[in-house]
Design an enzyme around this catalytic site. Structure first.
Site, short mmCIF file in Angstrom:
data_model
loop_
_atom_site.label_atom_id
_atom_site.label_comp_id
_atom_site.label_asym_id
_atom_site.label_seq_id
_atom_site.Cartn_x
_atom_site.Cartn_y
_atom_site.Cartn_z
N ARG A 83 0.85 -1.19 0.00
CA ARG A 83 0.00 0.00 0.00
C ARG A 83 0.89 1.24 0.00
NH1 ARG A 83 -2.85 2.89 4.90
NH2 ARG A 83 -3.95 4.47 3.70
N HIS A 127 -3.00 10.94 0.91
CA HIS A 127 -2.41 10.68 2.23
C HIS A 127 -1.75 11.99 2.70
CE1 HIS A 127 -0.82 7.29 4.99
NE2 HIS A 127 -0.53 8.45 5.58
N GLU A 172 -7.26 8.47 6.76
CA GLU A 172 -7.39 9.12 8.06
C GLU A 172 -7.77 10.60 8.00
OE1 GLU A 172 -4.40 8.70 11.02
OE2 GLU A 172 -4.23 6.55 10.78
N ASN A 298 -7.33 1.82 10.34
CA ASN A 298 -5.99 1.90 10.92
C ASN A 298 -6.14 1.77 12.42
OD1 ASN A 298 -5.02 2.40 8.38
ND2 ASN A 298 -4.45 4.53 8.75
N TYR A 300 -3.91 1.59 15.93
CA TYR A 300 -2.62 1.66 16.62
C TYR A 300 -2.76 1.46 18.13
CZ TYR A 300 -0.26 3.31 12.40
OH TYR A 300 0.27 3.39 11.14
N GLU A 378 -3.41 -0.20 8.38
CA GLU A 378 -2.15 0.18 9.05
C GLU A 378 -2.15 -0.32 10.48
OE1 GLU A 378 -0.98 4.36 9.17
OE2 GLU A 378 -1.68 4.58 7.10
C1 BGC Z 1 -0.67 7.60 9.32
C2 BGC Z 1 0.78 7.45 8.93
C3 BGC Z 1 1.66 7.64 10.17
C4 BGC Z 1 1.29 6.55 11.17
C5 BGC Z 1 2.13 6.60 12.45
C6 BGC Z 1 -1.04 6.94 10.61
O1 BGC Z 1 -1.87 7.79 11.30
O2 BGC Z 1 -1.53 7.19 8.28
O3 BGC Z 1 1.09 8.36 7.92
O4 BGC Z 1 3.01 7.62 9.88
O5 BGC Z 1 -0.05 6.71 11.54
O6 BGC Z 1 1.93 7.79 13.12
#
Ligand code: BGC
Length: 509
Positions: A83, A127, A172, A298, A300, A378
């Protein structure tokens, strides 16, 4: 939980896509080459103090010049899909009007090399790196930017439609609104707070217009968009903390997902001034909520929220990366992000809570019963990597076990959550993209937050695989071996396989 590549490989269905993700501005460099126009990020990053230690994106990972080497490294890794995003300013330097053929050529070559390497391309149209002329005309505060993105999608469809397996219109939008327009931490550096709300609608409309343009061009690839999702947790049982986390949930999650998946803005947001004076037309909402082939998520981390302005409550890594303004001390802020007392954290200060991947998927399944198939587009973690040189052999080793653990736990949790009996069993989870291939320009954190499976030497640009690269390589190889053995067993018993693994469309083309 096991982190062994082989054990995890055994849990991964053959048709599940394992990919790796990047974004143009974070890796390409070559900002002034071959007719690329400036983007809003070029200007923002050049402002003293905007980026940690004033790091410059001018070279980034030099991917523009090292693309063949990077594709070779992905082939060696054995990844199913890559991607990446298109630099709008490289292809259409003015953000509207003429197309730059040298810019188009770069992605032509990239796509051809990926397909020749057996890697299925996933292309993100937007992006975050808006062409400067559009930012100067108001950026996402200006409705016209949405139409320009639709036009750009048509250009990309005509040039690459035959080779792209999966399109992502917008990545995002929540981060662009919050960091770019509400808090001024990302380009274009506006600190409009709640006055930034028009950027939500305009980005979502841009998604809708881009989707419409891709459909009109009859591209064979799947089309979707990506939102970030963070489960919101109140810091305590105090009702004000609960209210605050609910507000954050609306502002960061529902505000961006509801219009796309339910065709309406959340009721709670209607109290905000922008929405009391604005009523989106039915046609806008129809464009925004057109059916998707997949939904990109995404994930995290979860977010812990407390009421009122907080003193020093944002973890130091995050505060440094985001600048003083966001240290949670903004006078009069109605709520703030606080740390999880018991969580291990990444170099950014982000809590590592893989169990909340299941919460995120469970909440998505509950809120959006008609969710299309989902890709985690992501997931990854920044850690300060330690480089060990073996003096006898001169070989470099980067033992990033914490990154391996992060990826293994998150992939395994996503699979378990969506398996029968899991909290998100109704979700058809199709794949997981690791963020990121290379240590890269992490927006306002500069090069301070390495997320890559490949270490990049800032001086020589030399790429060195970390232990996580070898771990993923082993897992991908084990999965292929298992699939080959299964086919062998079917042939020897004369039985038909239960289900054909789904092919990645364009990789076959
Ligand atoms: C984004 C990336 C970023 C990653 C880590 C995501 O929010 O799409 O561009 O590098 O998080 O912060």
């Amino acid at each position: 939980m096991t982190f062994s590549a082989k054990d995890l490989a055994a849990k991964i269905p053959p048709a599940f896509t394992l990919g790796i993700a990047t974004a143009a501005f974070q890796i390409e460099g070559a900002l002034d080459e071959d007719g690329r126009g400036p983007s809003g990020w070029d200007v923002f990053a050049a402002k003293p103090g905007a980026i940690v230690d004033d790091h410059s994106p001018a070279i980034a990972c030099d991917h523009y010049h090292r693309m063949p080497e990077d594709v070779a490294l992905m082939k060696h890794l054995g990844i199913d899909s890559y991607r990446f995003s298109l630099s709008w300013s490289r292809i259409q330097p003015g953000g509207s009007g003429p197309v730059n053929s040298a810019g188009l050529d770069f992605y032509d070559r990239l796509l051809d090399q990926l397909l020749a390497s057996g890697i299925s391309p996933m292309v993100t149209l937007y992006h975050w790196d808006t062409p400067l002329p559009l930012d100067e005309a108001g950026g996402w505060m200006n409705r016209d930017t949405a139409y320009r993105l639709g036009e750009f999608a048509a250009i990309a469809a005509a040039a690459y439609g035959d080779r792209v397996a999966r399109w992502c219109t917008v990545n995002e939008p929540a981060t662009v609104t919050t960091n770019g327009y509400a808090l001024g931490l990302h380009a274009p550096g506006e600190a409009l707070l709640l006055k930034a709300l028009p950027t939500v609608h305009h980005q979502l409309l841009g998604h809708g217009l881009a989707l419409q343009a891709l459909r009109a061009a009859n591209v064979p690839g799947e089309i979707g968009m990506t939102n970030v999702y963070s489960p919101m947790l109140p810091a305590s049982i105090n009702p004000l903390d609960k209210l605050s986390s609910g507000l954050m949930d609306v502002a960061q999650n529902r505000l961006f997902a509801d219009p796309v998946l339910l065709g309406k803005y959340p009721d709670a947001i209607r109290a905000a001034t922008f929405f009391t004076s604005f009523s989106p037309s039915d046609e806008d909402m129809r464009l925004i909520s057109q059916p998707l082939d997949y939904y990109g998520l995404n994930y995290y981390m979860p977010t812990c929220v407390a009421a009122g302005p907080g003193e020093g409550s944002v973890p130091p890594g995050m505060a440094e990366a985001m600048g003083d303004d966001l240290s949670g001390t903004t006078p009069g802020a109605p709520f703030h992000i606080t740390s999880f007392p018991d969580a291990e954290i990444t170099a950014y200060g982000w809590p590592i809570k893989p169990e909340y991947m299941a919460v995120a998927l469970g909440e998505m399944a509950e809120r959006y019963p008609d969710l299309p198939p989902v890709f985690i587009t992501e997931g990854g973690a920044s850690f300060e990597d330690v480089i060990i040189t073996d003096h006898a052999s001169g070989q470099i080793m980067i033992p990033d076990e914490r990154r391996i653990r992060y990826l293994a736990q998150h992939i395994a949790t996503a699979l378990e959550a969506t398996a029968p009996g899991g909290p998100a069993e109704s979700i058809d989870l199709k794949g997981y993209y690791v963020w990121s291939l290379l240590d890269n320009f992490e927006w306002s954190a500069g090069y301070k937050q390495p997320f890559g499976l490949l270490h990049v030497d800032p001086g020589t640009q030399e790429r060195t695989p970390k232990a996580s690269y070898y771990w993923l390589q082993e897992m991908l190889a084990a999965r292929k071996d298992a699939a080959a053995a299964a086919v062998g067993a079917v042939i020897s018993t004369g039985l038909e396989p239960e289900a054909e693994p789904e092919a990645e469309p364009a990789a076959e083309a």
